[in-house]
Scaffold this active site. Structure first.
Site, PDB file in Angstrom:
ATOM      1  N   TRP A 209     -31.963 -13.314  38.284  1.00  0.00           N
ATOM      2  CA  TRP A 209     -31.164 -14.317  37.835  1.00  0.00           C
ATOM      3  C   TRP A 209     -31.980 -15.427  36.622  1.00  0.00           C
ATOM      4  CZ3 TRP A 209     -27.218 -18.871  39.019  1.00  0.00           C
ATOM      5  CH2 TRP A 209     -26.644 -18.738  38.472  1.00  0.00           C
TER       6      TRP A 209
ATOM      7  N   ASP B 248     -32.052  -6.731  42.113  1.00  0.00           N
ATOM      8  CA  ASP B 248     -30.862  -6.962  41.862  1.00  0.00           C
ATOM      9  C   ASP B 248     -31.296  -7.396  40.143  1.00  0.00           C
ATOM     10  OD1 ASP B 248     -27.676  -7.663  42.670  1.00  0.00           O
ATOM     11  OD2 ASP B 248     -28.400  -8.789  41.521  1.00  0.00           O
TER      12      ASP B 248
ATOM     13  N   TYR C 297     -28.189 -10.820  32.294  1.00  0.00           N
ATOM     14  CA  TYR C 297     -29.743 -11.315  32.547  1.00  0.00           C
ATOM     15  C   TYR C 297     -31.056 -11.634  31.279  1.00  0.00           C
ATOM     16  CZ  TYR C 297     -27.837 -12.177  37.462  1.00  0.00           C
ATOM     17  OH  TYR C 297     -27.370 -11.729  38.553  1.00  0.00           O
TER      18      TYR C 297
ATOM     19  N   LYS D  13     -25.594  -4.907  36.422  1.00  0.00           N
ATOM     20  CA  LYS D  13     -23.987  -5.168  36.380  1.00  0.00           C
ATOM     21  C   LYS D  13     -23.837  -5.385  35.048  1.00  0.00           C
ATOM     22  CE  LYS D  13     -25.334  -9.029  39.800  1.00  0.00           C
ATOM     23  NZ  LYS D  13     -26.899  -8.556  39.511  1.00  0.00           N
TER      24      LYS D  13
ATOM     25  N   HIS E  96     -19.265  -7.390  36.062  1.00  0.00           N
ATOM     26  CA  HIS E  96     -19.797  -8.068  36.585  1.00  0.00           C
ATOM     27  C   HIS E  96     -18.732  -9.330  36.901  1.00  0.00           C
ATOM     28  CE1 HIS E  96     -23.933 -10.674  36.287  1.00  0.00           C
ATOM     29  NE2 HIS E  96     -23.521 -11.605  36.782  1.00  0.00           N
TER      30      HIS E  96
ATOM     31  N   SER F 158     -27.442 -16.713  44.685  1.00  0.00           N
ATOM     32  CA  SER F 158     -27.779 -17.563  45.727  1.00  0.00           C
ATOM     33  C   SER F 158     -27.563 -18.191  46.546  1.00  0.00           C
ATOM     34  CB  SER F 158     -26.816 -18.472  44.052  1.00  0.00           C
ATOM     35  OG  SER F 158     -26.818 -18.652  42.533  1.00  0.00           O
ATOM     36  N   PRO F 159     -27.940 -17.441  47.057  1.00  0.00           N
ATOM     37  CA  PRO F 159     -28.499 -17.637  48.359  1.00  0.00           C
ATOM     38  C   PRO F 159     -29.078 -19.387  48.793  1.00  0.00           C
ATOM     39  CG  PRO F 159     -30.209 -15.646  47.501  1.00  0.00           C
ATOM     40  CD  PRO F 159     -28.919 -16.361  46.993  1.00  0.00           C
TER      41      PRO F 159
ATOM     42  N   ARG G 245     -43.240 -18.464  46.972  1.00  0.00           N
ATOM     43  CA  ARG G 245     -42.049 -17.944  47.816  1.00  0.00           C
ATOM     44  C   ARG G 245     -41.534 -16.787  47.945  1.00  0.00           C
ATOM     45  NH1 ARG G 245     -40.114 -23.531  44.145  1.00  0.00           N
ATOM     46  NH2 ARG G 245     -39.976 -24.709  44.409  1.00  0.00           N
TER      47      ARG G 245
ATOM     48  N   GLU H 216     -42.342 -15.990  51.497  1.00  0.00           N
ATOM     49  CA  GLU H 216     -41.265 -16.311  52.161  1.00  0.00           C
ATOM     50  C   GLU H 216     -40.369 -15.897  52.593  1.00  0.00           C
ATOM     51  OE1 GLU H 216     -41.680 -20.676  51.035  1.00  0.00           O
ATOM     52  OE2 GLU H 216     -39.835 -20.803  51.860  1.00  0.00           O
ATOM     53  N   ASN H 217     -39.893 -15.659  51.678  1.00  0.00           N
ATOM     54  CA  ASN H 217     -37.534 -15.215  51.545  1.00  0.00           C
ATOM     55  C   ASN H 217     -38.458 -13.934  52.255  1.00  0.00           C
ATOM     56  OD1 ASN H 217     -37.871 -17.865  49.952  1.00  0.00           O
ATOM     57  ND2 ASN H 217     -37.005 -16.832  48.385  1.00  0.00           N
TER      58      ASN H 217
END
Ligand code: A2P
Length: 282
Positions: free
Chosen positions: A24, A48, A53, A78, A111, A196-197, A244, A247-248
């Site tokens: 997103w 995802d 989007y 979605k 969605h 949006s974790p 990142r 990292e994630n």
């Protein structure tokens, strides 16, 4: 969970890799293609995306560039809100597959729920959409089906059908726990996925999370992702930055203690998007 490819098991038996790569707000074009390819390179096997989007073709390009056989990937998309209803859902599914360059999806989600605020017959609208999703699932074109942003009363209407939703993807991060929806999903065998974790980046400056991160020698982003996993929720972190992205995914060499889990749970509300499924105007 010990690595990126360990699965949660959905009702019905389909395995879903425990961290998904979110797309997103990833700009269409080279950024999306390159970052999806970088995610696959970093070991993500779960991507995802969503029609709205506006980047499905580029996400598809990134998947092709990643060079991993299709059957080793888990791809979610979605159905957008303008495409609700039986016929439109079937057509939207075909377009999404064509744009992504795949002939099947691993997971397809509604969605947002049609809500009372927008439709007098909101339950019927969701059921007509769901009927098409069930048929596509039955035909083997979608391995698992679910919803996104559904609250318990929206889910309740679908539970009366032959196939119950297997997933509900909702906003979930420190500061936004949606306890009632999560509890409903647990009781009904629905896996919760976290959009949006990182609260879209809004929670990363939180001082309490910063103190916990320092204690473990991890970043706040990693603490958020780990906290979500330990809640048995599936995080979908988004980043277009290769360092990142890596990292994630590097969250399997530590465990948050029960005290720290509870301390994060107790932080209260912050960093939320403010989007309420029964109030949004889209
Ligand atoms: P970028 O994509 O520019 O790297 P969410 O997954 O909650 O939607 O958060 C996405 C936002 O958080 C994006 O702005 C992304 O920036 C940023 N982000 C993702 N991972 C990290 C990280 N490990 N550290 C800092 N910011 C991050």
């Amino acid at each position: 969970m010990d690595n990126l490819t360990d699965d949660f098991e959905l009702t019905g038996g389909v395995g879903i890799p425990c961290i998904g790569y979110g797309t997103w707000q990833t700009p269409d074009g080279e950024v999306a293609a390159a970052s999806v390819a970088a995610a696959i390179e970093a070991g993500y096997r779960h991507i995802d995306t969503a029609a709205v989007y506006g980047n499905e073709q580029s996400v598809g390009e990134g998947i092709a560039r990643g060079g991993v056989p299709r059957d080793q990937l888990f791809i979610t998309s979605k159905l957008w809100n303008t495409e609700r209803g039986y016929e439109k859902t079937l057509a939207a599914f075909e377009k999404t597959c064509a744009d992504l360059g795949t002939d099947y999806l691993d997971l397809y989600l509604i969605h947002w729920p049609a809500s009372e605020h927008q439709f007098e017959d909101w339950e019927e609208v969701n059921l007509a959409t769901w009927r098409a999703m069930c048929e596509l699932h039955q035909a083997g074109k979608i391995r698992a089906i679910g919803v996104s942003n559904f609250l318990s009363h929206h889910l309740e209407a679908l539970m009366k059908t032959d196939v119950a939703p297997m997933v509900d993807q909702i906003e979930f991060h420190p500061g936004c726990m949606q306890a009632k929806t999560v509890e409903y999903c647990r009781e009904h065998g629905i896996l919760v996925e976290a959009w949006s974790p990182l609260g879209c980046g809004r929670v990363l400056q939180n001082a309490d999370l910063g103190a916990i991160a320092a204690k473990y020698g991890k970043s706040v982003a990693q603490i958020c992702i780990r906290w979500i996993l330990q809640h048995e929720v599936l995080p979908l972190p988004k980043s277009v930055t290769p360092s990142r992205i890596r990292e994630n995914a590097d969250v399997f060499d530590f465990e948050l203690s029960a005290e720290d889990m509870a301390a994060i749970d107790a932080l209260g509300e912050f960093g939320g998007s403010g989007l309420h499924p029964d109030k949004v105007d889209f």
